[in-house]
Design a protein around this motif. Structure first.
Motif, short mmCIF file in Angstrom:
data_model
loop_
_atom_site.label_atom_id
_atom_site.label_comp_id
_atom_site.label_asym_id
_atom_site.label_seq_id
_atom_site.Cartn_x
_atom_site.Cartn_y
_atom_site.Cartn_z
N VAL A 21 43.46 38.14 27.40
CA VAL A 21 42.97 39.42 28.05
C VAL A 21 43.46 40.57 27.52
O VAL A 21 44.69 40.81 27.64
CB VAL A 21 43.03 38.98 29.30
N HIS A 22 42.76 41.30 26.95
CA HIS A 22 42.97 42.87 26.70
C HIS A 22 43.42 43.66 27.86
O HIS A 22 44.26 44.61 27.66
CB HIS A 22 42.32 43.28 25.28
N PHE A 23 42.50 43.61 28.75
CA PHE A 23 42.74 44.37 29.85
C PHE A 23 41.50 43.87 30.95
O PHE A 23 40.73 43.26 30.87
CB PHE A 23 42.05 45.94 29.44
N ALA A 24 42.17 44.52 32.00
CA ALA A 24 41.23 44.01 33.38
C ALA A 24 41.29 45.16 34.40
O ALA A 24 42.72 45.53 34.56
CB ALA A 24 41.66 42.64 34.09
N ALA A 25 40.07 45.32 35.00
CA ALA A 25 40.25 46.57 35.99
C ALA A 25 39.58 46.55 36.90
O ALA A 25 38.25 46.15 36.54
CB ALA A 25 40.13 47.79 35.19
N ASP A 26 39.73 46.71 38.39
CA ASP A 26 38.80 46.86 39.38
C ASP A 26 38.25 48.22 39.62
O ASP A 26 39.18 49.07 39.54
CB ASP A 26 39.45 46.48 40.66
N ILE A 27 36.87 48.58 39.24
CA ILE A 27 36.37 49.86 39.35
C ILE A 27 35.52 49.78 40.28
O ILE A 27 34.19 49.31 39.92
CB ILE A 27 36.21 50.23 37.80
N ASP A 28 35.66 50.50 41.49
CA ASP A 28 34.64 50.45 42.57
C ASP A 28 34.46 49.03 42.74
O ASP A 28 35.44 48.22 43.10
CB ASP A 28 33.58 51.60 42.33
N ASP A 29 33.01 48.92 42.74
CA ASP A 29 32.57 47.40 43.23
C ASP A 29 32.67 46.59 41.98
O ASP A 29 31.87 45.43 41.93
CB ASP A 29 31.26 47.48 43.63
N TRP A 30 33.00 47.05 40.63
CA TRP A 30 33.12 46.23 39.50
C TRP A 30 34.42 45.62 39.14
O TRP A 30 35.46 46.34 39.25
CB TRP A 30 32.53 47.16 38.21
#
Length: 242
Positions: A21-30
């Motif tokens: 996994v290179h990156f993971a982010a919670d962005i608002d509802d996504w």
């Protein structure tokens, strides 16, 4: 999102097996996750395939990983599928003893307990084999903690589907994976539970498919549907580019 989050977490737990996994982010509802690109072809599970050795080695590598933070399989396997089938689709149960099936099914959660990482949905498409023979495993949406022999037990079913005789599929698992750690009672309980689960899901899907098909038949008999076929609406005008 829950399944994708599982895959993001497994990229670290099963490093070198699952795509990184290179990156993971919670962005608002996504939830946005960027995975390593893993090239490769699907595994061949047919009798005599050279991929069977690679698959076995990969199964053992997965089984050697401890997964104390994952939800135990015994907590997921709490449903009683065979009694539901007996009520809703008795023709599937047939002459089998529903009390015996239910008793085996109740044993399965405790008998599959363990601390090893489990994929729980392995099949040929989940193994990506690169040109140099390296194997990576994808689609970690349903990981669990349990006995290391459970994933090889799932693979026995896949081998049978690929053309192996039952005895040969079990012999492969016993010789090449941690299947040999399972007692006969444990394997039988596993088999009964999975058969109940898969048969109930298939029966439910078949019923929904029939309902959807009947609904289409009803819609196509409506005058509005026939009129729509006879006089289709014109396409919207196309605005030329500036």
């Amino acid at each position: 999102m829950r399944w994708l989050r599982n895959e993001a977490e497994l990229g670290t737990l099963a490093a070198g097996i699952a795509p990184a996994v290179h990156f993971a982010a919670d962005i608002d509802d996504w939830l946005v996750v960027g995975f390593e690109y893993v090239p490769g072809r699907r595994a061949s599970l047919r009798p005599g395939s050279p991929d069977l050795r690679r698959v076995a080695d990969t199964l053992d590598s997965i089984g050697e990983i401890a997964a104390p933070g994952l939800k135990p399989l015994e907590q997921r396997w709490k449903s009683a599928w065979w009694p539901r089938l007996a009520r809703e689709r008795p023709e599937i149960v047939g002459a089998w003893d529903i009390d015996e099936l239910t008793a085996w099914e109740k044993k399965a959660p405790a008998l599959t307990a363990g601390v090893s990482l489990l994929h729980t949905d392995l099949h040929a498409d989940q193994f990506l084999i690169s040109g140099n023979g390296d194997v990576r495993v994808v689609d970690w949406g349903w990981p669990a903690q349990g006995a290391a022999w459970v994933d090889p037990a799932f693979m026995v079913l896949r081998l049978i589907s690929a053309g192996h005789r039952v005895a040969d599929a079990e012999a492969w698992a016993s010789a090449n994976t941690r299947w040999q750690e399972a007692a006969e009672e444990e394997v039988t309980a596993f088999a009964v539970y999975v058969a109940g689960l898969w048969n109930y899901k298939a029966a439910t899907t078949t019923r929904l498919a029939r309902i959807a098909r009947d609904y289409v038949g009803w819609r196509l008999r409506l005058p509005s549907a026939r009129a729509g076929l006879a006089a289709p609406s014109p396409p919207p005008p196309v605005t030329p580019p500036p």
